[in-house]
Design a protein around this motif. Structure first.
Motif, PDB file in Angstrom:
ATOM      1  N   ALA A 198       0.926  -1.129  -0.023  1.00  0.00           N
ATOM      2  CA  ALA A 198      -0.110  -0.010  -0.081  1.00  0.00           C
ATOM      3  C   ALA A 198       0.781   1.321  -0.120  1.00  0.00           C
ATOM      4  N   PRO A 199       0.499   2.526  -0.652  1.00  0.00           N
ATOM      5  CA  PRO A 199       1.196   3.421  -0.819  1.00  0.00           C
ATOM      6  C   PRO A 199       1.166   4.325   0.583  1.00  0.00           C
ATOM      7  N   LEU A 200       2.163   4.476   1.459  1.00  0.00           N
ATOM      8  CA  LEU A 200       1.896   5.225   2.685  1.00  0.00           C
ATOM      9  C   LEU A 200       2.798   6.599   2.604  1.00  0.00           C
ATOM     10  N   LEU A 201       2.329   7.461   3.193  1.00  0.00           N
ATOM     11  CA  LEU A 201       2.814   8.679   3.753  1.00  0.00           C
ATOM     12  C   LEU A 201       3.434   8.744   5.293  1.00  0.00           C
ATOM     13  N   GLY A 244      -1.648   9.051  -0.526  1.00  0.00           N
ATOM     14  CA  GLY A 244      -1.275   7.714   0.441  1.00  0.00           C
ATOM     15  C   GLY A 244      -1.886   7.743   1.711  1.00  0.00           C
ATOM     16  N   LEU A 245      -1.899   6.495   2.277  1.00  0.00           N
ATOM     17  CA  LEU A 245      -2.483   6.391   3.699  1.00  0.00           C
ATOM     18  C   LEU A 245      -1.343   6.910   4.523  1.00  0.00           C
ATOM     19  N   PHE A 246      -1.868   7.909   5.701  1.00  0.00           N
ATOM     20  CA  PHE A 246      -1.142   8.467   6.475  1.00  0.00           C
ATOM     21  C   PHE A 246      -1.382   8.146   8.134  1.00  0.00           C
ATOM     22  N   PRO A 247      -0.471   8.243   8.917  1.00  0.00           N
ATOM     23  CA  PRO A 247      -0.678   7.977  10.225  1.00  0.00           C
ATOM     24  C   PRO A 247      -1.236   9.129  11.228  1.00  0.00           C
ATOM     25  N   ALA A 248      -2.171   8.979  12.016  1.00  0.00           N
ATOM     26  CA  ALA A 248      -2.519   9.956  12.942  1.00  0.00           C
ATOM     27  C   ALA A 248      -3.109   9.418  14.052  1.00  0.00           C
TER      28      ALA A 248
END
Length: 296
Positions: free
Chosen positions: A191-194, A238-242
């Motif tokens: 998966a594309p991640l930031l 992309g997907l990003f954490p928070a």
């Protein structure tokens, strides 16, 4: 005593050298060196000694610095008291916020201050940790919000107060969330991640989590600034954490939806102060808010 000379010595000691002090104060390095020499002659002792390319405090210098800390701390308190009087009793809180810290999280942590029920003048600065710690040492900040604790070193005496640790989720624009939410976390393979850069404390926890779950996602972006990462995530890169607790705010502000929570991954937040015992009512309120819900 010439207190201007003493102030130059104080800044040199805090900054670790004449050149950095000159940049901080906006004066020539030669001016500072000359006035330090005059101060040492007037006191009859050497306060600084060469150490490699920089300077180190002598025993007399450490003694002088301890008094200078108190002198200029009182000066800052005097200015704040006078400003408060001029502002009809408004509470002034100057906060340094690490650029890697999520801005929505900083807003949430500062809410107890805004709920004190008294006039408030909130001043926020954003920057890298070294820069913020320097301003804290110079009493330009009341507190620093950081994603990691800071240990005292040399002439920098600070204390780290844990505000809490919070669960972390991945978020994404609606199309990506619909694609990767099913079968999470296995769906993250490729998966594309930031992600935050490696200077961010959360990055190491994320990589450990990927390894524990045998995942090899595709990193399409790395960001020092959390708000910039969220903005690119909002536009579908992309997907990003928070933080998981910020789901409603992230949906409202960025139009992003949760993909899944990362089991065992926590974002830690600390309030860094120059004193072990917090006396500023705004910082006390922030600490009480953190103690009320240390794990979310």
């Amino acid at each position: 005593m010439n207190y201007k000379h003493l102030h130059y010595f104080w800044v040199v000691a805090k900054e670790g050298g004449v050149s950095r002090a000159a940049d901080k104060l906006g004066v020539a390095a030669q001016t500072i060196s000359g006035q330090l020499a005059m101060l040492e002659r007037s006191l009859g002792v050497a306060l600084l000694a060469p150490a490699g390319r920089g300077l180190t405090l002598t025993e007399a210098g450490r003694t002088a610095l301890s008094y200078a800390d108190r002198i200029f701390s009182l000066g800052e308190q005097m200015l704040e008291a006078l400003e408060a009087n001029a502002g009809a009793g408004a509470l002034r809180l100057t906060v340094g916020i690490l650029d890697a810290l999520p801005k929505l999280a900083a807003h949430r942590l500062l809410q107890p201050v805004m709920a004190l029920g008294k006039p408030l003048r909130l001043v926020c600065y954003e920057g890298e940790l070294d820069e913020l710690m320097s301003d804290l040492a110079l009493h330009r900040l009341d507190v620093v919000l950081s994603d990691r604790p800071v240990a005292s070193s040399g002439s920098l005496r600070v204390f780290s107060h844990a505000l809490g640790e919070y669960a972390v989720s991945f978020y994404a624009a609606p199309a990506l969330a619909a694609q990767y939410a099913p079968r999470f976390p296995a769906s993250l393979a490729g998966a594309p991640l930031l992600l935050p850069t490696r200077t961010n404390a959360l990055r190491g926890r994320l990589e450990h989590w990927f390894e524990a779950n045998e995942l090899r996602p595709t990193i399409v972006g790395e960001f020092e600034d959390a708000a910039l990462m969220d903005t690119f995530g909002r536009h579908g890169l992309g997907l990003f954490p928070a933080l998981s607790m910020l789901g409603p705010e992230i949906a409202a502000q960025f139009g992003a939806l949760p993909v899944g929570e990362l089991d065992g991954v926590r974002e830690q937040v600390f309030a860094i102060s120059g004193e072990r015992r917090i006396r500023h009512p705004g910082v006390e309120a922030m600490l009480r808010g953190g103690e009320a819900s240390p794990r979310q």
